[in-house]
Design an enzyme around this catalytic site. Structure first.
Site, short mmCIF file in Angstrom:
data_model
loop_
_atom_site.label_atom_id
_atom_site.label_comp_id
_atom_site.label_asym_id
_atom_site.label_seq_id
_atom_site.Cartn_x
_atom_site.Cartn_y
_atom_site.Cartn_z
N ARG A 303 0.86 -1.19 0.00
CA ARG A 303 0.00 0.00 0.00
C ARG A 303 0.89 1.24 0.00
O ARG A 303 1.89 1.30 0.72
CB ARG A 303 -0.93 0.02 1.22
CG ARG A 303 -2.06 -1.00 1.18
CD ARG A 303 -3.05 -0.70 0.06
NE ARG A 303 -4.15 -1.65 0.02
CZ ARG A 303 -4.16 -2.75 -0.72
NH1 ARG A 303 -3.09 -3.05 -1.46
NH2 ARG A 303 -5.21 -3.56 -0.72
N GLU A 332 -6.10 6.49 -6.45
CA GLU A 332 -6.31 5.61 -7.60
C GLU A 332 -7.65 5.92 -8.26
O GLU A 332 -8.68 5.69 -7.64
CB GLU A 332 -6.26 4.14 -7.14
CG GLU A 332 -4.90 3.73 -6.60
CD GLU A 332 -4.82 2.28 -6.15
OE1 GLU A 332 -3.71 1.78 -5.88
OE2 GLU A 332 -5.88 1.62 -6.04
N HIS A 353 -1.99 -0.58 -10.13
CA HIS A 353 -2.44 -1.59 -9.17
C HIS A 353 -2.76 -2.92 -9.88
O HIS A 353 -3.82 -3.52 -9.69
CB HIS A 353 -3.67 -1.09 -8.41
CG HIS A 353 -3.85 -1.73 -7.07
ND1 HIS A 353 -4.45 -1.09 -6.01
CD2 HIS A 353 -3.51 -2.96 -6.60
CE1 HIS A 353 -4.49 -1.87 -4.96
NE2 HIS A 353 -3.92 -3.02 -5.29
#
Length: 379
Positions: A303, A332, A353
């Site tokens: 993360r 994001e 991601h």
């Protein structure tokens, strides 16, 4: 007990009940939000639609689910409920036939109050949080799954390390004389009478993984997958987490525990793989980065918020960090003015991601888990 369980489940199904006799309690987790869509016909339509949409770019989830249901005799249909914390899980376990946990602990005390429980499934491979001896004493099956998604995340860490160390990002396509000169590498041919032509552009500071030191922060499910691959690359492996592993586990992974400052100071590559929580948010800040070996490469496939953003930018601008591989973003999608987008010379790779790879891997993990649950309920 299993025969009576199956009989009562079928009676409930024939009677058309929506509160099915088979009860599965699940630790709340974003991936595990898929479980009720598979097992519980009473799952709200919006929940089902959200999960189907999550898989849609790779997989027709509803079609896949319906085919899987045909293989889950004794498990489908079931009532699935989520536990938000340990106390809630312990309470719900008292009336559960099966349980799925990731980090919640399954204790002998909790099992004593769970007379219906037939199976416990770890959503992962490491079962230190499950009292397996107590489960065996009560004839409760314990299953696990080596998650394909975790393997994919480890692969992404290596993709980033290799790409940054070998400068794949900025050198891709830079193969003509004009392109090389524009990139700052005007050609000066070797004397081919006496030497070969490898690296004819004379690119400096290219790296190899063999013999380099890799520091892994967090040697859990994914961290161990990273370590296993690092051993194949013949890297020296350091790790840090709250508690050292047993000596046998360290030996199997060829990994050595060190304090965090030591890991940062000695590692050529640092991979972050800890969960994001109150204790890990911002754990890599200015003080920690001051310990980082000058010229190290940092890879974050966990993360973004584990690293303090301002400290990260400063380390890149100063050259303290030679490279950054970031699979996860501080937002994001990223904002157009994100300062991390300013690095154009190839030493920063930002990915959308994608470390978990295609959704078929997640579906395969869920399928294996559900089939294990069905076997545990009806051995």
């Amino acid at each position: 007990p299993h025969a009576s369980h199956e009989f009562s489940r079928r009676v409930a199904s024939i009677a058309g009940r929506t509160d099915f006799v088979t009860r599965i309690v699940v630790e709340e987790d974003h991936f595990l939000k898929t479980v009720p869509v598979i097992l519980d016909p009473a799952t709200p339509a919006e929940h089902q639609a959200a999960v189907a949409d999550f898989f849609a770019h790779d997989l027709d989830f509803i079609q896949w689910r319906d085919a899987l249901r045909q293989r889950l005799s004794g498990l489908f249909p079931a009532t699935v409920t989520f536990a938000g914390d340990q106390a809630d899980f312990d309470t719900q376990l008292r009336d559960a036939d099966g349980a799925i946990v990731e980090s919640f602990v399954v204790t002998s005390e909790a099992l004593e109050n769970a007379p219906k429980l037939h199976v416990v499934h770890k959503f992962g491979h490491l079962t230190a949080n499950i009292d397996e001896r107590a489960c065996a004493a009560r004839n409760i099956a314990v299953h696990r799954v080596r998650r394909r998604v975790n393997v994919a995340v480890a692969e992404q860490a290596f993709a980033l390390m290799i790409a940054l160390g070998k400068r794949v990002n900025d050198l891709s396509g830079v193969v003509t004389a004009d392109a090389l000169a524009k990139a700052g590498y005007p050609l000066r041919p070797y004397d081919r009478r006496f030497i070969g032509n490898a690296n004819f552009a004379r690119i400096p500071n290219l790296r190899a993984l063999q013999g380099a030191t890799l520091g892994i922060v967090g040697l859990g499910e994914v961290g161990r997958e990273v370590a296993a691959r690092a051993s194949a690359f013949e890297m020296n492996i350091l790790y840090h987490q709250r508690r050292p592993l047993p000596a046998a586990d360290e030996a199997a992974l060829a990994a050595r525990y060190v304090p965090l400052p030591t890991l940062l100071a000695q590692s050529d590559y640092v991979v972050l793989q800890v969960p994001l929580n109150d204790s890990t948010r911002g754990m890599i800040g200015r003080e920690e980065i001051a310990h980082i070996k000058p010229g190290a490469i940092l890879v974050n496939v966990a993360r973004a918020e584990i690293v303090q953003r301002d400290a990260l930018i400063e380390a890149l601008d100063s050259g303290r960090l030679a490279g950054l591989g970031l699979d996860v973003g501080y937002s994001e999608p990223a904002k157009p003015d994100d300062s991390l987008l300013k690095y154009k010379d190839g030493n920063v790779i930002l990915m959308p991601h994608t470390a978990v790879a295609n959704r078929h891997l997640a579906a395969a993990d869920l399928e294996e888990m559900c089939l294990n649950l069905a076997r545990g309920l009806n051995p």
